[in-house]
Design an enzyme around this catalytic site. Structure first.
Site, short mmCIF file in Angstrom:
data_model
loop_
_atom_site.label_atom_id
_atom_site.label_comp_id
_atom_site.label_asym_id
_atom_site.label_seq_id
_atom_site.Cartn_x
_atom_site.Cartn_y
_atom_site.Cartn_z
CE LYS A 43 -3.98 2.12 2.27
NZ LYS A 43 -3.49 3.50 2.10
CG ASP A 45 2.39 7.15 3.07
OD1 ASP A 45 1.25 7.62 2.89
OD2 ASP A 45 3.12 7.46 4.03
CD GLU A 191 -0.50 4.25 3.79
OE1 GLU A 191 -1.54 4.80 4.18
OE2 GLU A 191 -0.04 4.41 2.66
#
Length: 344
Positions: A43, A45, A191
């Protein structure tokens, strides 16, 4: 089909809508999990970005999640169309790298802190931007939304072989062992992870269980130094939190909402000892112009957060629970937060 959203484009004209197409969204998963039916990716950032690139027209349009034109902010990424054999619509994330790692603060600097109230030193070096591609929505007039994710990812890799162009990369992922992948991502301080079903279609504007995000949150025990009234039933709206520096000074590190009201709020307020002055080194901006009840810094709560900002604040803090077993004076400001803390 789980969830819901706007009509799914079926033709190229319906798909090619720069500034208007919505990206597919992910639901939050309660915990990391493993499944052979899913692909697991980092994921990133950064800023979500839909890419409309047309080599025939000689133009690339970088669209934010909410439809804004990001192209002027990242001109070095405006040449994606030169890498393509035909017009394409792509899903991606724009990240800024510092020492090889994504830095949201550096990305804010690149974008001028748009909408986030960032306070970044003017002398800070400009970090390079990287366009991380992770989905292919359409190519050469063909709509790929209905094709399974596995096929779309293969098509994306064919378009952008590894090392094909500076500033552009295809997001790597693993299949099956999502729990182990999450541990590696968390250990690297990233993240989190997005889990995507390999057989899932792409549904613009929809938030479904086809995509699930698992954030790699950290935890800290923080001290309550002030309360902003509000919330439901005239309860406690916001807690102003701090941590003690080695010299004993209490530094403000962020605020969290509790949602407490009624009996819960009265019970909390009964445990706090009001004081006439602010206990923090400086009065937090969050407290200016609002009714604030300053309290003795004795009550401790556990907070989840993503990272420390350059200003020494918690990013995306979330209230977890009370820590009645923790001595407030043991709640220390970590070294990584001291450089940006006022008075440090």
């Amino acid at each position: 089909m789980p969830g819901g959203g706007p009509p799914v484009p079926r033709t190229w004209d319906e798909l090619w809508q720069p500034g208007r197409l919505q990206p597919m969204l992910a639901r939050r998963a309660p915990a990391p999990f493993s499944s052979p039916a899913y692909r697991y990716e980092i994921k990133w950032d950064g800023y979500r970005c839909l890419v409309f690139a047309d080599p025939g027209a000689g133009r690339t349009f970088l669209q934010s999640r909410h439809g804004y034109d990001l192209t002027p902010l990242f001109p070095e990424l405006a040449g994606v169309h030169r890498l393509l054999p035909a017009a394409a619509v792509l899903d991606a994330e724009i990240v800024a790298l510092v020492d090889g790692r994504p830095s949201f603060a550096a990305l804010q600097q690149r974008a001028g802190g748009v909408g986030r109230g960032a306070r970044i030193p003017a002398a800070a070096p400009i970090a390079p931007a990287l366009l991380v591609l992770f989905d292919l929505l359409g190519l050469a007039g063909a709509v790929w939304l209905g094709r399974p994710l596995a096929e779309r990812v293969r098509g994306l890799k064919d378009l952008f072989p590894e090392g094909a162009a500076p500033g552009v990369a295809v997001s790597r992922g693993v299949e099956g062992d999502g729990a182990a992948f999450f541990r590696r991502v968390r250990d690297q301080g990233l993240e989190g992870v997005v889990a995507k079903r390999l057989d899932s279609p792409y549904l613009p504007g929809w938030r479904t269980a086809h995509w699930q995000k698992i954030k790699a949150e950290r935890e800290v025990d923080a001290v309550v130094g002030g309360v902003v009234p509000g919330g439901r039933a005239a309860g406690v709206g916001t807690l102003l939190l701090g941590l003690f520096a080695p010299d004993g000074a209490l530094h403000y590190v962020g605020h969290v909402s509790t949602g407490l009201g009624g009996e819960e709020a009265r019970h909390l307020l009964g445990r706090l000892r009001a004081r006439p002055t602010c206990p923090f080194v400086t009065v937090p901006a969050r407290a200016r112009g609002q009714p604030v009840v300053w309290v003795e810094p004795n009550l401790v709560c556990e907070v989840a957060y993503l990272e420390w900002t350059p200003q020494g604040h918690l990013r995306h803090p979330v209230f977890r629970r009370w820590r009645d077993d923790k001595d407030a004076r043991a709640c220390r400001l970590p070294a990584e937060a001291r450089a940006g803390a006022p008075g440090a």
